[in-house]
Write an enzyme that holds these catalytic residues in place. Structure first.
Site, PDB file in Angstrom:
ATOM      1  N   ASP A   9       0.808  -1.217   0.000  1.00 53.71           N
ATOM      2  CA  ASP A   9       0.000   0.000   0.000  1.00 53.71           C
ATOM      3  C   ASP A   9       0.839   1.266   0.000  1.00 53.71           C
ATOM      4  O   ASP A   9       0.472   2.269  -0.606  1.00 53.71           O
ATOM      5  CB  ASP A   9      -0.931   0.014   1.215  1.00 53.71           C
ATOM      6  CG  ASP A   9      -2.190  -0.797   0.965  1.00 53.71           C
ATOM      7  OD1 ASP A   9      -2.125  -1.751   0.170  1.00 53.71           O
ATOM      8  OD2 ASP A   9      -3.236  -0.482   1.564  1.00 53.71           O
ATOM      9  N   CYS A  54       1.717  -8.145   3.089  1.00 49.02           N
ATOM     10  CA  CYS A  54       1.003  -6.875   3.079  1.00 49.02           C
ATOM     11  C   CYS A  54      -0.482  -7.058   2.752  1.00 49.02           C
ATOM     12  O   CYS A  54      -0.922  -8.136   2.354  1.00 49.02           O
ATOM     13  CB  CYS A  54       1.666  -5.907   2.115  1.00 49.02           C
ATOM     14  SG  CYS A  54       1.194  -4.180   2.350  1.00 49.02           S
ATOM     15  N   ASP A  55      -1.223  -5.953   2.875  1.00 49.07           N
ATOM     16  CA  ASP A  55      -2.685  -5.941   2.939  1.00 49.07           C
ATOM     17  C   ASP A  55      -3.404  -6.839   1.948  1.00 49.07           C
ATOM     18  O   ASP A  55      -4.353  -7.531   2.302  1.00 49.07           O
ATOM     19  CB  ASP A  55      -3.198  -4.515   2.710  1.00 49.07           C
ATOM     20  CG  ASP A  55      -2.747  -3.547   3.777  1.00 49.07           C
ATOM     21  OD1 ASP A  55      -1.742  -3.822   4.452  1.00 49.07           O
ATOM     22  OD2 ASP A  55      -3.394  -2.502   3.928  1.00 49.07           O
ATOM     23  N   LYS A  56      -3.015  -6.808   0.685  1.00 53.41           N
ATOM     24  CA  LYS A  56      -3.813  -7.468  -0.342  1.00 53.41           C
ATOM     25  C   LYS A  56      -3.454  -8.943  -0.507  1.00 53.41           C
ATOM     26  O   LYS A  56      -4.218  -9.691  -1.125  1.00 53.41           O
ATOM     27  CB  LYS A  56      -3.648  -6.753  -1.691  1.00 53.41           C
ATOM     28  CG  LYS A  56      -3.979  -5.254  -1.654  1.00 53.41           C
ATOM     29  CD  LYS A  56      -5.361  -4.991  -1.091  1.00 53.41           C
ATOM     30  CE  LYS A  56      -5.632  -3.506  -0.909  1.00 53.41           C
ATOM     31  NZ  LYS A  56      -4.877  -2.897   0.195  1.00 53.41           N
ATOM     32  N   CYS A 115       2.841  -3.492   8.522  1.00 44.98           N
ATOM     33  CA  CYS A 115       2.699  -2.355   9.437  1.00 44.98           C
ATOM     34  C   CYS A 115       2.424  -2.820  10.865  1.00 44.98           C
ATOM     35  O   CYS A 115       1.595  -3.698  11.096  1.00 44.98           O
ATOM     36  CB  CYS A 115       1.558  -1.453   8.984  1.00 44.98           C
ATOM     37  SG  CYS A 115       1.767  -0.780   7.339  1.00 44.98           S
ATOM     38  N   SER A 135      -7.149   3.705   4.179  1.00 44.73           N
ATOM     39  CA  SER A 135      -6.159   2.794   4.735  1.00 44.73           C
ATOM     40  C   SER A 135      -6.713   2.206   6.018  1.00 44.73           C
ATOM     41  O   SER A 135      -7.480   2.847   6.747  1.00 44.73           O
ATOM     42  CB  SER A 135      -4.861   3.546   5.029  1.00 44.73           C
ATOM     43  OG  SER A 135      -4.039   2.794   5.909  1.00 44.73           O
TER      44      SER A 135
END
Length: 579
Positions: free
Chosen positions: A85, A126-128, A198, A479
């Protein structure tokens, strides 16, 4: 054959042309005749050197491969796209972020289904990547385990804790002249002390926990510090367990049932997870062909599930505290009375059996101040709220902090923009006043295309000291770290599909009432009808490239923003509505 006698789909008919040419390829790779008959396992590595989130994954692959071999399997590394991101958001106002999620399951399908492999271990970061791996597992329905590969260690600057969230927020203070560029650079240079996602309860850690709550990650493995002994142990156990899953024939659609999704939503509400979990879980349900309405579950369960965790950015605790307290397993244990404990998990048995197993500390919940019991929550009301109203007839999402700083009702006058940069420019020129509702539209999955990020606007408002006195309404996404002020995101139908958001003009009155779950545009119907007649046809957007294909195929965000040939919901009708 498997040990249980079931034929492996990867064992092609001897003497056939496909068998012969594959044998030639694999013998050239040094694979023996014996290995060619073993369960063949994909180790899905969504890795990239572009971002610290993924920088350790290449080192995890051989550890998982070794465990697979020791368990009697034959591993094959498969690589996919790896969006971050904070890196991939630089181009096209962040419009590549959400569409990248849908590239990954297609990458996996081509490699794993094309080769007819027998199972998968996916390395999520990460996020996705976590939702994409779940989507692929659900679509292919072969034995699969998702491994959450951990969060990054955060740092310290001038004697104070600093992480990526604080850097993101501080950039708004620099833009408002309330912080020096030198100080921001110092924070950025010290915020991250190692690989991983994160260090907060943003979308990445939220989705890692969602994988475990769904039963698709081994119990007790999320969240976890990247490159810690616990992470390595989880990776090794996944490598061994996947071979057993292939032998047993336990498939993702046997795990990801309607009850499992209900459990996952319950966990998301209890931890105040990222609002992005709503569309991601709906996308997974779509791929699993499970008839569940995830936004509807969030709305239904919102007032029934107390808030048991207050982890940054939602509260005072750190993600390290949540891991030490027992992580997802501890949350599941505290929620036991609200869950279906008979669902199956990739551990092999039921969730009830998984929670009854031994833990390293001997206690499922090591700290009840971090993961509180049902009778002593941080808050009784929800922090993830699905709202409706004349401005969002298909629904929208509001995220509130554990302790609200201001009223849960906001009434103000609209100031409209068609991009985040326009809104930021107006804020920089001092044109945004208290009592304003910033309407940032044209950022939805079709209008973007690709659902641009509106987070920079929210953090800029906070940096300018306007976070409590200016609201934001947008058809874009936020976010998972955004948890300040009054923000209504993912408004549906989006402006590009003719939603009411397209009809708002400067000076219109907008009322947001979180307690009543409403967001309304106070403009007479006849006035709106006249505006709709004047509304022109939106620009069609790019006619080539990935975003063009995405725009043509994507469903509304309330349906998970998945890709289908029909792409239902191309308008303000019921197909795009949240319940």
């Amino acid at each position: 054959m498997t040990q249980a006698g079931r034929p492996l789909r990867s064992n092609l008919q001897e003497g056939s042309s496909r068998w012969a040419v594959r044998r030639a390829q694999w013998r050239a790779l040094g694979i023996s005749d014996e290995d060619m008959t073993k369960p063949k396992i994909a180790v899905v590595n969504s890795s990239s050197k572009l971002a610290i989130c993924f920088s350790h994954l290449d080192g995890i692959v051989p550890v998982v491969e070794e465990a697979i071999r020791a368990a009697g399997g034959l591993p094959f590394e498969v690589r996919t796209a790896a969006p971050s991101d904070f890196i991939t958001s630089a181009g096209r106002d962040g419009r590549y972020i959400l569409p990248s999620r849908d590239l990954i399951p297609n990458d996996i399908e081509v490699a794993v289904e094309g080769a007819q492999l027998d199972g998968m271990v996916t390395l999520a970061s990460c996020d996705k990547t976590a939702p994409a791996h779940l989507m692929a597992a659900a679509r292919l329905d072969i034995p699969s385990i998702v491994v959450g590969c951990g969060y990054q260690p955060s740092g310290e600057y001038r004697g104070e804790h600093v992480d990526i969230e604080e850097v993101f927020l501080a950039a708004g203070s620099v833009a408002a002249g309330r912080m020096s560029l030198e100080h921001l650079c110092g924070m950025a240079d010290n915020a991250i002390r190692g690989p991983g996602v994160c260090a907060g309860l943003g979308t990445a850690n939220t989705m890692h926990m969602a994988c475990e709550a769904l039963g698709m990650s081994l119990t007790g493995t999320t969240p976890v510090l990247a490159n810690s002994p616990a992470m390595w142990d989880g990776a090794r156990r996944a490598g061994a367990r996947i071979v057993e899953l292939v032998t047993a024939g336990l498939r993702p659609r046997q795990v990801m049932t309607p009850a499992a999704f209900r459990n996952a939503v319950t966990v998301m509400l209890a931890i105040s997870g990222s609002v992005n979990s709503i569309k991601h879980l709906q996308a997974v349900a779509h791929e699993a062909a499970v008839d569940v309405d995830v936004p509807g579950l969030f709305a239904e369960l919102a007032d029934r599930v107390p808030l048991l965790c207050a982890v940054r950015p939602n509260g005072p605790h750190f993600i390290e505290d949540l891991e030490a307290a027992g992580g997802t397993r501890a949350v599941l244990a505290q929620l036991a009375d609200l869950l279906d404990l008979d669902v199956r998990t990739v551990d092999g048995g039921t969730l009830r059996e998984a929670l009854a197993g031994s833990t390293p500390t001997g206690s499922t919940v090591a700290d009840e101040e971090v993961v509180r019991p049902l009778d002593r929550p941080f808050a009784a009301g929800p922090s993830i709220v699905v709202v409706h109203g004349s401005l969002a007839p298909g629904g929208a999402v509001v995220k509130r902090p554990v302790i609200d700083r201001g009223s849960r009702r906001f009434e103000g006058t609209a100031l409209c923009f068609s991009s985040r940069d326009e809104a930021l420019e107006a804020l920089g020129r001092g044109k945004v006043r208290p009592g304003t509702v910033l309407v940032v539209r044209g950022l939805g999955v079709v209008g973007g295309p690709g659902m641009a990020l509106g987070s920079a606007v929210v953090f800029a408002l906070e940096g300018a000291g306007l976070g409590d006195t200016v609201a934001v309404v947008t058809d874009g996404q936020m976010s998972g770290l955004v948890n300040v002020g009054t923000v209504v995101g993912e408004v549906t139908p989006e402006a590009a599909l003719g939603g009411p958001l397209a009809l708002v003009e400067d000076g219109d009155r907008i009322v947001i009432d979180v307690d009543r779950r409403t967001v309304d545009l106070e403009v007479p119907d006849d006035v709106l009808a006249a505006r709709r007649q004047r509304l022109g046809t939106p620009e069609p957007g790019p006619d080539h490239g990935w975003l063009s294909a995405y725009r043509r195929l994507v469903t509304p965000v309330a349906a998970g923003a998945v890709l289908t040939a029909a792409a239902p919901g191309r308008g303000p009708g019921p197909e795009g509505r949240r319940p």
